[in-house]
Design a protein around this motif. Structure first.
Motif, short mmCIF file in Angstrom:
data_model
loop_
_atom_site.label_atom_id
_atom_site.label_comp_id
_atom_site.label_asym_id
_atom_site.label_seq_id
_atom_site.Cartn_x
_atom_site.Cartn_y
_atom_site.Cartn_z
N VAL A 1 38.54 -5.73 25.74
CA VAL A 1 38.71 -7.18 25.74
C VAL A 1 38.17 -7.73 27.06
O VAL A 1 38.47 -7.21 28.12
CB VAL A 1 40.19 -7.57 25.55
CG1 VAL A 1 40.36 -9.09 25.62
CG2 VAL A 1 40.71 -7.03 24.23
N LEU B 1 33.36 -9.61 19.36
CA LEU B 1 34.28 -9.93 18.27
C LEU B 1 35.34 -10.90 18.79
O LEU B 1 35.86 -10.73 19.90
CB LEU B 1 34.97 -8.65 17.76
CG LEU B 1 34.04 -7.55 17.26
CD1 LEU B 1 34.81 -6.26 17.05
CD2 LEU B 1 33.36 -7.97 15.96
N GLN B 2 35.65 -11.93 17.98
CA GLN B 2 36.71 -12.86 18.35
C GLN B 2 38.04 -12.25 17.93
O GLN B 2 38.26 -12.01 16.74
CB GLN B 2 36.51 -14.21 17.64
CG GLN B 2 35.26 -14.96 18.04
CD GLN B 2 35.25 -15.37 19.51
OE1 GLN B 2 36.32 -15.60 20.10
NE2 GLN B 2 34.07 -15.41 20.11
N VAL B 3 38.91 -11.98 18.90
CA VAL B 3 40.19 -11.33 18.58
C VAL B 3 41.34 -12.13 19.18
O VAL B 3 41.15 -13.00 20.02
CB VAL B 3 40.25 -9.88 19.11
CG1 VAL B 3 39.22 -9.01 18.43
CG2 VAL B 3 40.07 -9.86 20.62
N ASN C 1 41.91 1.78 13.43
CA ASN C 1 40.66 1.14 13.87
C ASN C 1 39.51 1.30 12.88
O ASN C 1 38.36 1.33 13.27
CB ASN C 1 40.24 1.69 15.24
CG ASN C 1 41.06 1.07 16.35
OD1 ASN C 1 42.19 0.63 16.10
ND2 ASN C 1 40.52 1.03 17.54
N LEU D 1 45.21 -5.50 19.02
CA LEU D 1 44.45 -6.74 18.85
C LEU D 1 44.42 -7.06 17.38
O LEU D 1 44.48 -6.18 16.53
CB LEU D 1 43.02 -6.57 19.36
CG LEU D 1 42.81 -5.96 20.74
CD1 LEU D 1 41.34 -5.64 20.95
CD2 LEU D 1 43.31 -6.93 21.80
N LYS D 2 44.32 -8.34 17.07
CA LYS D 2 44.17 -8.73 15.67
C LYS D 2 42.75 -9.26 15.47
O LYS D 2 42.32 -10.22 16.13
CB LYS D 2 45.17 -9.85 15.33
CG LYS D 2 46.59 -9.35 15.18
CD LYS D 2 46.75 -8.50 13.95
CE LYS D 2 47.81 -9.07 13.02
NZ LYS D 2 48.08 -8.15 11.90
N LEU D 3 42.04 -8.61 14.59
CA LEU D 3 40.72 -9.10 14.18
C LEU D 3 40.92 -9.63 12.77
O LEU D 3 40.96 -8.87 11.81
CB LEU D 3 39.69 -7.96 14.20
CG LEU D 3 38.29 -8.31 13.68
CD1 LEU D 3 37.58 -9.27 14.61
CD2 LEU D 3 37.46 -7.04 13.52
N GLN E 1 37.55 -12.37 23.61
CA GLN E 1 36.40 -11.68 23.04
C GLN E 1 36.53 -10.19 23.32
O GLN E 1 36.82 -9.78 24.44
CB GLN E 1 35.11 -12.20 23.68
CG GLN E 1 34.61 -13.48 23.06
CD GLN E 1 33.26 -13.85 23.61
OE1 GLN E 1 33.06 -13.84 24.82
NE2 GLN E 1 32.34 -14.18 22.73
N THR F 1 36.28 -8.64 7.47
CA THR F 1 36.83 -9.83 8.11
C THR F 1 35.77 -10.90 8.37
O THR F 1 36.06 -11.97 8.89
CB THR F 1 37.47 -9.44 9.45
OG1 THR F 1 36.53 -8.64 10.17
CG2 THR F 1 38.73 -8.65 9.25
N GLU G 1 32.83 -10.66 10.34
CA GLU G 1 31.95 -10.49 11.50
C GLU G 1 30.77 -9.57 11.18
O GLU G 1 30.88 -8.68 10.34
CB GLU G 1 32.71 -9.88 12.68
CG GLU G 1 33.57 -10.86 13.43
CD GLU G 1 34.95 -11.00 12.81
OE1 GLU G 1 35.18 -10.37 11.75
OE2 GLU G 1 35.77 -11.73 13.38
#
Lengths: 311, 376
Positions: B358, B245-247, B301, B260-262, B282, B325, B327
């Motif tokens: 992360v 996931l790109q965070v 979460n 973290l912000k997703l 990531q 979001t 993903e």
């Protein structure tokens, strides 16, 4: 719609009748009568003349065409003209046998060494050598024979025409058999067995003796058979490099005598002996190859292709 | 008997000039005595070349190989006290099983009686003693594998090298041999270096694993370390399925949960975050850790999601989710929990804080990653 159509076709009893009404040459499942017949025709066409030639070696008369009864006279009973008693024919059988043995003994180890060398050595030079090996299949034997003749009569005249020149010429011509057959085996084997043997503590000499020689034995044996029978068959090189009756092999005697119009059943006998020698060697080769490669898959066909390559 | 092996700056280049490439690129590695060590990676990553360098089939371009403290980098293979089990087994086809196993003993100068004794013991060790008079071609793949193992073990090597030894066998046989091989290694106590591209083999048998990528080591660690704390996305992806996931790191706390912000969703992670707040990175989570909860379940979460696809795997069910979001995330859930799930069902995906990790960014050099992972 389509589904119901297929279902009804399958259900109708006419379907097989339609198949039967098709002309036989449109039937893809028919027996290949034509190809089979053609194969038989070819076999008869190629074998019958040989059978007749062999048959007349047993003729109880001087004719090569009219049958006068069975006898062994042209093999040994005739005291002047049989293969056994005619000094020229007698010498030819011995010379052919001698050349085959000598050339096999020299050319096979030499060819195996070439194969190993070419297989190990990387770069453009071994590629060239490899090409030269294949080249000997391409160069006409006559051109090769004539150049050998010139070589031995002008450049290296210390090598007189005769058995030595014949052996040198035949070895040069036949060395590509072991070189190529053994190389093919090396390529399919890969280096895994060598590496396994080295891994288990064998030095280079022990790897060669304990692993490579047993693994290459079928290929070495097959190439020996090819060289041996190749020398029996050879005509062009030995014709050019022989000098007297004492070093003229069977093929040359048969050719020159028959061509000169002096043929007789003794020549048929000589030819039959030559044929028998070739056949025995090939049968020995096939059986031996099968024995050496037992336990390996597909060796039957491999043996056939390897041994029948020449004869 | 069990000896360690140490590789320092080991490099192997093939070819010359511009066309040359490093199959093994400056590897440092230390394997201690009696360890079951795996080199894991896809084909072409340099793992087999590393093994061949240790065996002596290749000569290193640079670097050293220390076997039990002695430099063997330029010692020919027949003088190294290491033995190899080849992927193709390389059993000599013209020798019986007995003579195959006895092959190496003939170079050691032991008596005939002792040879017979040791070959018998080695074959008994792999339960092949009743096949001694057979030819390799009369054996099945699994049996040939055992003979190859006996042939290598009979010489009591300091290190046993195994090059994808289970690669040619079927899945069922592989599973049973895996257990056997590990038990055998523990019994004989010899250092095993095991090359494989199969992450499951490496995870189940190894004491430690080196994950290799393009001639370098991406990470060294125990199976738990490399699976649960992968050093980078490559390792995470190679060792089983991983959701990446790109965070963006929102808040970083040492020893406590970081945020973290997703996209717009805030996620907590209880793992160490190797990036500064504000940095993009990531995050990885294993499919078996993703939980599929009923739509509307509340708590940290939890991310709303739609089910894209449900795939029955036999032992479990794989659920493909599309998060609110954007993903795509895969979850593996027990079959009984998947009963009510079908395509288009709205759910909530629960990404537990301890399962979300992360990864170190690409900016940091790879060797540093590997060392950090070993230390942790």
């Amino acid at each position: 719609m389509t589904a119901t159509n297929t279902a009804s076709t399958q259900a109708t009893p006419q379907a097989p009748v339609q198949g039967a009404r098709r002309p036989f040459w449109r039937n893809p499942w028919r027996h290949p009568w034509f190809l089979e017949g053609f194969t038989w025709l070819y076999l008869i066409w190629s074998l019958v003349p040989i059978v007749i030639a062999v048959l007349f070696s047993f003729n109880n008369g001087r004719s090569q065409s009219s049958w006068q009864g069975f006898s062994w006279r042209w093999y040994f009973t005739d005291h002047t003209n049989s293969v056994l008693h005619n000094p020229q024919l007698h010498a030819a059988v011995i010379q052919t046998f001698r050349l085959s043995v000598l050339v096999t003994i020299i050319a096979v180890p030499l060819g195996v060494a070439f194969a190993l060398g070419i297989n190990r050595w990387r770069g453009p030079i071994p590629m060239t050598f490899n090409f030269v090996m294949i080249l000997s299949y391409v160069v006409p034997e006559l051109i090769f024979g004539v150049s050998m003749f010139i070589l031995f009569t002008t450049l290296f005249s210390t090598v007189h025409l005769g058995t030595l020149a014949e052996v040198l010429g035949l070895v040069t011509w036949n060395v590509s058999w072991p070189a190529i057959v053994v190389q093919a085996r090396l390529v399919t084997m890969g280096r895994q067995y060598e590496e396994a043997a080295a891994d288990l503590g064998a030095n280079q000499f022990q790897v060669m003796r304990r692993v490579m020689v047993p693994l290459l034995a079928p290929a070495i044996f097959a190439s020996a058979v090819l060289v041996f029978s190749g020398v029996i068959d050879d005509f062009v090189i030995v014709d050019l490099l022989s000098s007297s009756a004492g070093n003229t092999p069977m093929s040359v005697i048969i050719y020159s005598t028959q061509h000169g119009g002096n043929g007789g059943p003794a020549l048929n006998a000589l030819g039959s002996i030559m044929l028998a020698m070739s056949l025995i060697i090939v049968i020995l080769g096939y059986v031996g190859y099968r024995l050496l490669t037992r336990g390996e898959r597909g060796s039957g066909l491999a043996a056939l292709t390897a041994i029948s390559g020449e004869s | 008997m069990a000896a360690g092996i140490e590789l320092t700056g080991l490099t192997k280049r093939f070819g010359h000039g511009v066309t040359s490439h490093a199959a093994v690129d400056n590897i440092d590695l230390s394997v201690s005595g009696g360890e079951f060590f795996s080199l894991l990676g896809p084909s072409g990553c340099g793992k087999t070349t590393t093994l061949r360098l240790i065996a002596g089939f290749e000569e290193p371009t640079a670097g050293r190989i220390l076997l039990d403290g002695a430099d063997v980098s330029h010692v020919p293979p027949h003088k190294r006290n290491v033995n190899t089990v080849f992927q193709s087994y390389a059993l000599f086809p013209f020798l019986s099983v007995f003579d195959n196993v006895a092959f190496g003993l003939k170079h050691t100068g032991v008596t005939k009686a002792e040879q017979r004794q040791r070959v018998g013991d080695a074959l008994a060790l792999v339960s092949m003693d009743s096949f001694a008079s057979r030819r390799p071609s009369q054996l099945s793949g699994g049996q040939q594998q055992r003979v190859a193992l006996a042939r290598a073990l009979v010489l009591n090597p300091a290190v046993l090298l195994l090059d994808e030894p289970l690669g040619a066998l079927d899945a069922k046989l592989r599973r049973s041999l895996k257990v056997e091989l590990k038990a055998l290694q523990e019994r004989v106590g010899i250092t095993f270096i095991y090359v494989t591209h199969d992450q499951e083999e490496a995870l189940t048998m190894s004491d430690r694993i080196a994950v290799m990528n393009a001639g370098r080591i991406a990470q060294i660690g125990t199976p738990q370390e490399v699976y649960e704390s992968p050093a980078d996305a490559y390792v995470a992806d190679f060792l089983g399925a991983a959701n990446l996931l790109q965070v963006v790191v929102a808040e970083r706390a040492r020893g406590a949960a970081s945020t973290l912000k997703l996209g717009e969703v805030a996620l907590l992670t209880s793992n160490e975050v190797p990036a500064e707040p504000g940095a993009a990175g990531q995050a990885v989570i294993r499919p078996e850790r993703v939980r599929v909860e009923e739509h509307g379940s509340a708590g940290q979460n939890r991310v709303p999601a739609l089910i894209d696809r449900v795939v029955y795997l036999g032992a479990a069910t794989q659920v493909h989710l599309r998060l609110a979001t954007g993903e795509s995330v895969q979850a593996v859930v027990p079959n009984e929990d998947a009963a009510g799930l079908s395509q288009g069902t709205p759910v909530h995906a629960y990404l537990p804080a301890d399962a979300l990790r992360v990864l170190a960014g690409d900016a940091e050099p790879a060797p540093a990653d590997a060392e950090a992972a070993v230390a942790s």
